[in-house]
Enzyme design. Structure first.
Site, PDB file in Angstrom:
ATOM      1  N   SER A  11      40.931  48.400  49.751  1.00 19.48           N
ATOM      2  CA  SER A  11      39.821  47.437  49.725  1.00 19.48           C
ATOM      3  C   SER A  11      40.295  46.060  50.168  1.00 19.48           C
ATOM      4  O   SER A  11      39.530  45.292  50.755  1.00 19.48           O
ATOM      5  CB  SER A  11      39.239  47.286  48.318  1.00 19.48           C
ATOM      6  OG  SER A  11      38.934  48.527  47.765  1.00 19.48           O
ATOM      7  N   ALA A  12      41.545  45.722  49.811  1.00 18.01           N
ATOM      8  CA  ALA A  12      42.171  44.457  50.220  1.00 18.01           C
ATOM      9  C   ALA A  12      41.345  43.225  49.851  1.00 18.01           C
ATOM     10  O   ALA A  12      41.254  42.286  50.629  1.00 18.01           O
ATOM     11  CB  ALA A  12      42.465  44.474  51.723  1.00 18.01           C
ATOM     12  N   TYR A  45      31.577  52.380  43.656  1.00 13.03           N
ATOM     13  CA  TYR A  45      32.355  52.679  42.442  1.00 13.03           C
ATOM     14  C   TYR A  45      32.782  51.461  41.641  1.00 13.03           C
ATOM     15  O   TYR A  45      33.239  51.598  40.508  1.00 13.03           O
ATOM     16  CB  TYR A  45      33.547  53.582  42.770  1.00 13.03           C
ATOM     17  CG  TYR A  45      34.746  52.885  43.387  1.00 13.03           C
ATOM     18  CD1 TYR A  45      34.720  52.470  44.700  1.00 13.03           C
ATOM     19  CD2 TYR A  45      35.896  52.661  42.647  1.00 13.03           C
ATOM     20  CE1 TYR A  45      35.805  51.834  45.267  1.00 13.03           C
ATOM     21  CE2 TYR A  45      37.005  52.023  43.208  1.00 13.03           C
ATOM     22  CZ  TYR A  45      36.946  51.618  44.521  1.00 13.03           C
ATOM     23  OH  TYR A  45      38.017  50.990  45.072  1.00 13.03           O
ATOM     24  N   LYS A  46      32.632  50.271  42.214  1.00 10.59           N
ATOM     25  CA  LYS A  46      32.870  49.072  41.408  1.00 10.59           C
ATOM     26  C   LYS A  46      32.080  47.905  41.999  1.00 10.59           C
ATOM     27  O   LYS A  46      31.327  48.086  42.946  1.00 10.59           O
ATOM     28  CB  LYS A  46      34.360  48.754  41.289  1.00 10.59           C
ATOM     29  CG  LYS A  46      35.093  48.546  42.599  1.00 10.59           C
ATOM     30  CD  LYS A  46      36.569  48.293  42.316  1.00 10.59           C
ATOM     31  CE  LYS A  46      37.344  48.064  43.595  1.00 10.59           C
ATOM     32  NZ  LYS A  46      38.764  47.918  43.383  1.00 10.59           N
ATOM     33  N   HIS A  91      49.356  57.173  49.554  1.00 13.16           N
ATOM     34  CA  HIS A  91      48.523  56.677  48.436  1.00 13.16           C
ATOM     35  C   HIS A  91      49.364  56.678  47.167  1.00 13.16           C
ATOM     36  O   HIS A  91      50.164  57.590  46.947  1.00 13.16           O
ATOM     37  CB  HIS A  91      47.291  57.582  48.253  1.00 13.16           C
ATOM     38  CG  HIS A  91      46.253  56.978  47.336  1.00 13.16           C
ATOM     39  ND1 HIS A  91      46.428  56.865  45.972  1.00 13.16           N
ATOM     40  CD2 HIS A  91      45.030  56.440  47.600  1.00 13.16           C
ATOM     41  CE1 HIS A  91      45.363  56.270  45.437  1.00 13.16           C
ATOM     42  NE2 HIS A  91      44.497  56.014  46.397  1.00 13.16           N
ATOM     43  N   GLY A  92      49.187  55.690  46.320  1.00 11.69           N
ATOM     44  CA  GLY A  92      49.901  55.639  45.033  1.00 11.69           C
ATOM     45  C   GLY A  92      49.641  56.900  44.209  1.00 11.69           C
ATOM     46  O   GLY A  92      48.551  57.492  44.310  1.00 11.69           O
ATOM     47  N   ASP A  93      50.609  57.294  43.380  1.00 13.48           N
ATOM     48  CA  ASP A  93      50.473  58.580  42.684  1.00 13.48           C
ATOM     49  C   ASP A  93      49.490  58.528  41.504  1.00 13.48           C
ATOM     50  O   ASP A  93      49.278  59.513  40.823  1.00 13.48           O
ATOM     51  CB  ASP A  93      51.852  59.095  42.209  1.00 13.48           C
ATOM     52  CG  ASP A  93      52.449  58.208  41.125  1.00 13.48           C
ATOM     53  OD1 ASP A  93      51.846  57.148  40.824  1.00 13.48           O
ATOM     54  OD2 ASP A  93      53.513  58.569  40.596  1.00 13.48           O
ATOM     55  N   ILE A 127      49.377  46.425  37.443  1.00 13.46           N
ATOM     56  CA  ILE A 127      48.778  45.507  38.426  1.00 13.46           C
ATOM     57  C   ILE A 127      47.645  46.239  39.141  1.00 13.46           C
ATOM     58  O   ILE A 127      47.815  47.358  39.584  1.00 13.46           O
ATOM     59  CB  ILE A 127      49.819  44.963  39.422  1.00 13.46           C
ATOM     60  CG1 ILE A 127      49.177  43.977  40.413  1.00 13.46           C
ATOM     61  CG2 ILE A 127      50.537  46.037  40.202  1.00 13.46           C
ATOM     62  CD1 ILE A 127      49.794  42.647  40.365  1.00 13.46           C
ATOM     63  N   ASP A 205       3.382  32.912  28.598  1.00 12.57           N
ATOM     64  CA  ASP A 205       3.874  32.942  29.984  1.00 12.57           C
ATOM     65  C   ASP A 205       2.835  32.289  30.901  1.00 12.57           C
ATOM     66  O   ASP A 205       2.215  32.962  31.719  1.00 12.57           O
ATOM     67  CB  ASP A 205       4.141  34.417  30.373  1.00 12.57           C
ATOM     68  CG  ASP A 205       4.711  34.561  31.770  1.00 12.57           C
ATOM     69  OD1 ASP A 205       5.233  33.567  32.320  1.00 12.57           O
ATOM     70  OD2 ASP A 205       4.625  35.680  32.321  1.00 12.57           O
TER      71      ASP A 205
HETATM   72  C1  SPV Z   1       8.089  38.337  34.772  1.00 13.87           C
HETATM   73  O1  SPV Z   1       8.960  39.115  34.369  1.00 13.87           O
HETATM   74  O2  SPV Z   1       7.905  37.244  34.246  1.00 13.87           O
HETATM   75  C2  SPV Z   1       7.238  38.703  35.891  1.00 13.87           C
HETATM   76  C3  SPV Z   1       6.919  40.104  36.127  1.00 13.87           C
HETATM   77  O3  SPV Z   1       6.752  37.824  36.559  1.00 13.87           O
HETATM   78  S1  SPV Z   1       5.439  40.438  35.321  1.00 13.87           S
HETATM   79  O4  SPV Z   1       5.636  40.195  33.888  1.00 13.87           O
HETATM   80  O5  SPV Z   1       5.137  41.830  35.587  1.00 13.87           O
HETATM   81  O6  SPV Z   1       4.410  39.568  35.835  1.00 13.87           O
HETATM   82 MG    MG Z   2       6.832  35.942  35.679  1.00 16.84          MG
END
Ligand code: SPV
Ligand code: MG
Length: 430
Positions: A11-12, A45-46, A91-93, A127, A205
């Site tokens: 990956s380096a 994988y990571k 490859h490393g063992d 390491i 909200d």
């Molecule tokens: C939120 O997570 O605040 C969103 C998505 O805006 S929803 O609640 O579906 O509007």
């Molecule tokens: Mg929202």
């Protein structure tokens, strides 16, 4: 005498003496061709590497013992082995046991086809790049973190995003992993949700929680995590204020702003009663997109446009018209929202939009159509899935049950095996 060919894969991202040991050993057997794992191969994988493919390639090409660098697109060595038919693989063992042992067997049996050999120097103990990275706090600078979402979109079949409403929930998104054969499944990014941020503060909200307060919380979350974050900015707020928000988000290292095309007093989209909620005009919403495009410092900071046509009963035609206009204005990703129990309407949208000239990644928020699996979303052309509120929804009943149990039993004993031990909490943060 013809030079022998030696193949190594790496990956380096962080080069250490273990890599140099492999490269030196390999060079003793012939000319070294390095298969550099692509972002896609690594992120299967990571975590996606800190440096992108090009940056890692430059480093590797300038190591004098490496003759050539070619991309290795999968963890599976066989396509590249077939291509170059090396005399040796080094490859490393350490891969004799563990998840890579299957790959090792494949390499041995493939090499046999042309009489090649596997060389396995002793693995350099204590390491590894992953261990080094784990030790480094903040190994992503804000600049570096901003670009990761874009890189993931170019790499993964679907980018999996988890709502994170606090540093502690962010650490879960950061660290939780499960292994499925050779593949490690994990979350790729975080969603900062207006709904869960507001609920956490005991507020509705409806944009009463202002951006300044949400941004200061973001700083704490980004301090202890490295994954990219998409910020749910409701409708983005006033046009005049947008440049200031973009500046803060980019400075914090956020990868994307998601703005929705609603105006007036905001209501959460999942409320059944949307009366009083109005959709913005295409023209005015495009102005917001264009302004973000103009003021953002980096093109890697993605502009997300969220279409509320289905939420407001406007239908497919309106959503397609908006998706095209928003793409034209500069949106990088398109979220098509729905509060239906099935994904029927969002799939009808993606079927048409995918055929348009706009190849924008599509985002799904499967809160109400939660039976829909990631593979179904992929099949229907979605590239980002946001689990938008699940961490808070999980935490709330857990806290409520704990309070209820104490009240009922007038002691905490009955709770003990249902909650984390104090020792676990004390040791949670290393
Ligand atoms: C939120 O997570 O605040 C969103 C998505 O805006 S929803 O609640 O579906 O509007
Ligand atoms: Mg929202």
């Amino acid at each position: 005498m013809e030079k022998k060919i030696v193949y190594i894969a790496l990956s380096a991202d962080i080069l250490h003496e273990g890599h140099i040991n492999i490269i030196k050993t390999a060079s003793k057997y012939g000319e070294v061709i390095a298969g550099l794992l692509t972002d896609a191969a690594i992120s299967s994988y990571k975590n996606i590497p800190t440096l992108n493919y090009k940056q890692r390639e430059i480093v590797l090409r300038n190591i004098k013992l490496v003759k050539e660098v070619i991309p290795q697109n999968t963890l599976d060595y066989r396509p590249n082995l077939n291509l170059i038919k090396p005399n040796f693989v080094v490859h490393g063992d350490d891969w004799k046991s563990g998840p890579q042992s299957e790959t090792r067997k494949q390499v041995i049996s493939y090499l046999k086809r042309w009489g090649g050999k596997l060389i396995e120097p002793k693995y350099t103990k204590n390491i590894s790049s992953t261990a080094i990275k784990t030790k480094l706090i903040n190994y992503h600078t804000p600049n570096n973190r901003v670009s990761i979402l874009k890189r993931l979109l170019n790499t993964k079949k679907i980018v999996r995003v988890l709502e994170s409403h606090s540093p502690l929930s962010g650490l879960i998104a950061e660290n939780i992993k499960i292994r499925k054969k050779n593949i490690v499944e994990q979350f790729d990014a975080m969603w900062s949700s207006s709904l869960t941020d507001s609920s956490l503060k005991g507020k509705p909200d409806n944009q009463v929680l202002d951006f300044s307060s949400r941004f200061s919380g973001l700083g704490d979350l980004l301090d202890v995590t490295s994954k990219p974050l998409i910020f749910d900015a409701d409708n983005g707020g006033r046009l005049e204020h947008l440049p200031y928000s973009i500046k803060t988000l980019e400075r914090l290292g956020v990868s994307s702003i998601m703005i929705e095309d609603k105006i007036g007093l905001k209501k959460n989209s999942l409320f059944s009663d949307q009366s009083g909620s109005k959709q913005d005009s295409i023209k005015d919403f495009c102005k917001k997109i264009e302004l973000i495009k103009k003021v953002r410092k980096s093109k890697d900071f993605l502009i997300g446009a969220r279409i509320e046509s289905f939420i407001l009963g406007k239908g497919l035609k309106d959503s397609i018209k908006r998706a095209s206009a928003y793409s034209e204005a500069g949106a990088d990703i398109i979220l098509i929202h729905s509060k239906e129990k099935t994904p029927k309407e969002i799939f009808s949208f993606s079927k048409i939009f995918r055929k348009s000239k706009y190849k924008k990644p599509l985002v799904s928020v499967p809160s109400t159509y939660s039976k829909t699996s990631e593979s179904m979303l992929i099949q229907n052309g979605f590239q980002i899935v946001i689990y938008a509120n699940h961490m808070l929804r999980a935490a709330y009943p857990a806290m409520e049950n704990a309070a209820f149990s104490i009240l009922k039993n007038q002691r905490s004993y009955e709770l003990e095996n249902k909650i984390s031990s104090v020792k676990k909490v004390i040791n949670l943060i290393k």
